[in-house]
Write an enzyme that holds these catalytic residues in place. Structure first.
Site, PDB file in Angstrom:
ATOM      1  N   GLY A 208      37.326  -2.076  16.548  1.00 53.88           N
ATOM      2  CA  GLY A 208      36.453  -3.240  16.803  1.00 53.88           C
ATOM      3  C   GLY A 208      37.036  -4.469  16.239  1.00 53.88           C
ATOM      4  O   GLY A 208      38.277  -4.463  15.942  1.00 53.88           O
ATOM      5  N   ASN A 209      36.362  -5.431  15.996  1.00 53.67           N
ATOM      6  CA  ASN A 209      36.856  -6.745  15.639  1.00 53.67           C
ATOM      7  C   ASN A 209      35.759  -7.575  15.029  1.00 53.67           C
ATOM      8  O   ASN A 209      34.520  -6.901  15.031  1.00 53.67           O
ATOM      9  CB  ASN A 209      37.590  -7.592  16.653  1.00 53.67           C
ATOM     10  CG  ASN A 209      36.418  -7.931  17.925  1.00 53.67           C
ATOM     11  OD1 ASN A 209      35.728  -8.871  17.516  1.00 53.67           O
ATOM     12  ND2 ASN A 209      36.712  -7.403  18.837  1.00 53.67           N
ATOM     13  N   TYR A 210      36.026  -8.741  14.202  1.00 51.54           N
ATOM     14  CA  TYR A 210      34.884  -9.377  13.280  1.00 51.54           C
ATOM     15  C   TYR A 210      34.112 -10.333  14.051  1.00 51.54           C
ATOM     16  O   TYR A 210      33.235 -11.086  13.395  1.00 51.54           O
ATOM     17  CB  TYR A 210      35.605 -10.249  12.330  1.00 51.54           C
ATOM     18  CG  TYR A 210      36.376  -9.128  11.465  1.00 51.54           C
ATOM     19  CD1 TYR A 210      35.360  -8.359  10.495  1.00 51.54           C
ATOM     20  CD2 TYR A 210      37.825  -9.290  10.921  1.00 51.54           C
ATOM     21  CE1 TYR A 210      36.114  -7.485   9.631  1.00 51.54           C
ATOM     22  CE2 TYR A 210      38.354  -8.466  10.020  1.00 51.54           C
ATOM     23  CZ  TYR A 210      37.419  -7.672   9.285  1.00 51.54           C
ATOM     24  OH  TYR A 210      38.107  -6.812   8.517  1.00 51.54           O
ATOM     25  N   SER A 211      34.174 -10.143  15.523  1.00 46.56           N
ATOM     26  CA  SER A 211      33.178 -11.456  16.468  1.00 46.56           C
ATOM     27  C   SER A 211      31.768 -10.789  15.807  1.00 46.56           C
ATOM     28  O   SER A 211      31.445  -9.899  15.945  1.00 46.56           O
ATOM     29  CB  SER A 211      33.600 -11.124  17.743  1.00 46.56           C
ATOM     30  OG  SER A 211      32.518 -11.870  18.358  1.00 46.56           O
ATOM     31  N   ALA A 275      35.199 -11.481  21.988  1.00 42.66           N
ATOM     32  CA  ALA A 275      36.578 -11.028  21.784  1.00 42.66           C
ATOM     33  C   ALA A 275      36.724  -9.472  22.358  1.00 42.66           C
ATOM     34  O   ALA A 275      36.076  -8.610  21.828  1.00 42.66           O
ATOM     35  CB  ALA A 275      36.430 -10.767  20.092  1.00 42.66           C
TER      36      ALA A 275
END
Ligand code: C5P
Length: 396
Positions: A208-211, A275
């Site tokens: 995943g990512n920090y969005s 993102a």
């Protein structure tokens, strides 16, 4: 948000009348001039002084007193209103409005206004289920009034069922939508993506990512407020999506691609604030991967470039989260993906980019014009982006 708007709030006799104080407060905080009309029954539940203290205006009470002298003030109120909101609206009120009674000041105001009317019903489940109430609501709806709710849940009687006043946020969203009808995005269809995709590794893990989804959600909300018909395609995010927009929840880049392609057909603009993972595990393990001695490698494969793939005459806007050579990298993406403009931000700065409420962005258009905006709230950045989208659409 409601700056310069005149909103008449009609409060009738339901236990949920206390929630109308919150509505009056949010509208006043948003800059609206709020005129409250209370029925006598409503004043049994909540003191008019509560509304008066919040709106800083006299509250119009004793509305059900017979009209002896036609009250010019209330006709003026009906004339001035940009929107008339009745929350909560009891079964009795709904019945009176449905037959068009004009035997008191409250019903006169509703009957004489040319402003849109929003009605948020609240009553016990039995009253709501009664076909008379259903028919009355249907009549009001067919006359162009906007009915919001009721919601399902616990009722004051102790019963559970349909009849609860909807959440204040839903009523505010309906007001925004109504006020946005004349906005510069009225009649426009916008597809907005948001959130951060999750690419499964196995049943319990993902890449995943920090969005946080905040920028995309701010865009969806602002577009809604300007009259746009918004489809929000969202990967997981840290906050609830805005009300009054179509929400499609997805998890992976592949799912987002499918939803975006489907919804972009016939849309006026696509804004990709999501993102999206650039790589995903080649295969997602069917069973949880067990811990073993030694190293573990996961083979990654490219995800499809959604923005690059969508075409068909719609305005395309991309985002570029960069940590170096911002303008150069963003400009390359703008060209590669065939965008109308790109919104770049420096994710290494603490007050901009992921998770925070502010953003400092650089907007680059297809002619290479670079516009560096100062630090702003994401809601303000959203309006700057939509100013451009509206401008491009108007020039088409
Ligand atoms: O190449 P990069 O991921 O930095 O590009 C960012 C822009 O492209 C964003 O607007 C993002 O939503 C979009 N994007 C996309 N499909 C991908 C990856 C990113 O549409 N697979």
């Amino acid at each position: 948000m409601f700056e310069g708007k005149s909103i008449v709030l009609g409060v009738t006799g339901s236990i949920s009348a206390y929630k109308a104080v919150d509505i009056a407060s949010k509208l006043t905080q948003g800059g609206a001039v709020v005129e409250v009309i209370m029925t006598e029954a409503a004043a049994e539940f909540v003191a008019p002084l509560s509304f008066q203290s919040i709106t800083h205006r006299p509250v119009h009470t004793a509305m059900f007193a017979p009209v002896t002298d036609f009250d010019i003030e209330h006709v003026a109120l009906a004339e001035r209103a940009d929107v008339l909101v009745i929350a909560p609206a009891t079964a009795n009120t709904i019945a009176r409005l449905a037959v068009g009674l004009a035997d008191d000041l409250f019903s006169c105001t509703v009957l004489s206004t040319r402003a849109p009317v929003i009605i948020a019903p609240a009553m016990d489940v039995g009253m709501y289920q009664n076909s008379v109430t259903r028919e009355n609501l249907e009549r009001l709806r067919s006359r162009g009034h906007i009915i919001v709710g009721p919601a399902y849940g616990r009722l004051a009687s102790g019963l559970e069922g349909m009849g609860r006043l909807v959440e204040v946020g839903e009523i505010l969203a309906a007001i925004h939508q109504v006020l946005g009808r004349g906005g510069d995005l009225a009649g426009r269809r916008l597809v907005i993506s948001a959130g951060g995709t999750q690419e499964p590794i196995d049943p319990v893990r993902y890449i995943g990512n920090y969005s946080s989804g905040k920028m995309g959600y701010a865009l969806a909300e602002a577009a809604r407020n300007r009259g746009g018909e918004v489809t929000l395609i969202t990967a997981p995010a840290a906050i609830p999506p805005p009300l009054g927009v179509e929400v499609i929840q997805v998890q992976t880049a592949t799912q987002m691609r499918q939803a975006v392609i489907e919804k972009a057909a016939g849309a006026d603009a696509l804004i990709m604030a999501a993102a999206v993972a650039d790589y995903r595990p080649e295969v997602a393990a069917e069973k949880k991967i067990k811990r073993r001695p030694g190293r573990l490698s996961i083979e990654l494969t490219r995800t499809p470039d959604i923005l690059g793939e969508v075409s068909g005459g719609l305005i395309k806007v991309g985002f570029a989260a960069e940590s170096e050579e911002i303008v150069e990298n963003a400009t390359r993406k703008l060209r590669d993906k065939g965008l109308d403009f790109i919104v770049a931000n420096d994710i290494t700065s603490a007050d901009s980019g992921f998770a925070v409420d502010t953003n400092r962005v650089i907007i680059i258009d297809r002619n290479g014009k670079v516009d560096r905006l100062p630090l702003m709230l994401k809601s303000e950045v959203a309006d700057k982006i939509l100013d451009r989208v509206a401008g491009l659409l108007a020039g088409k």
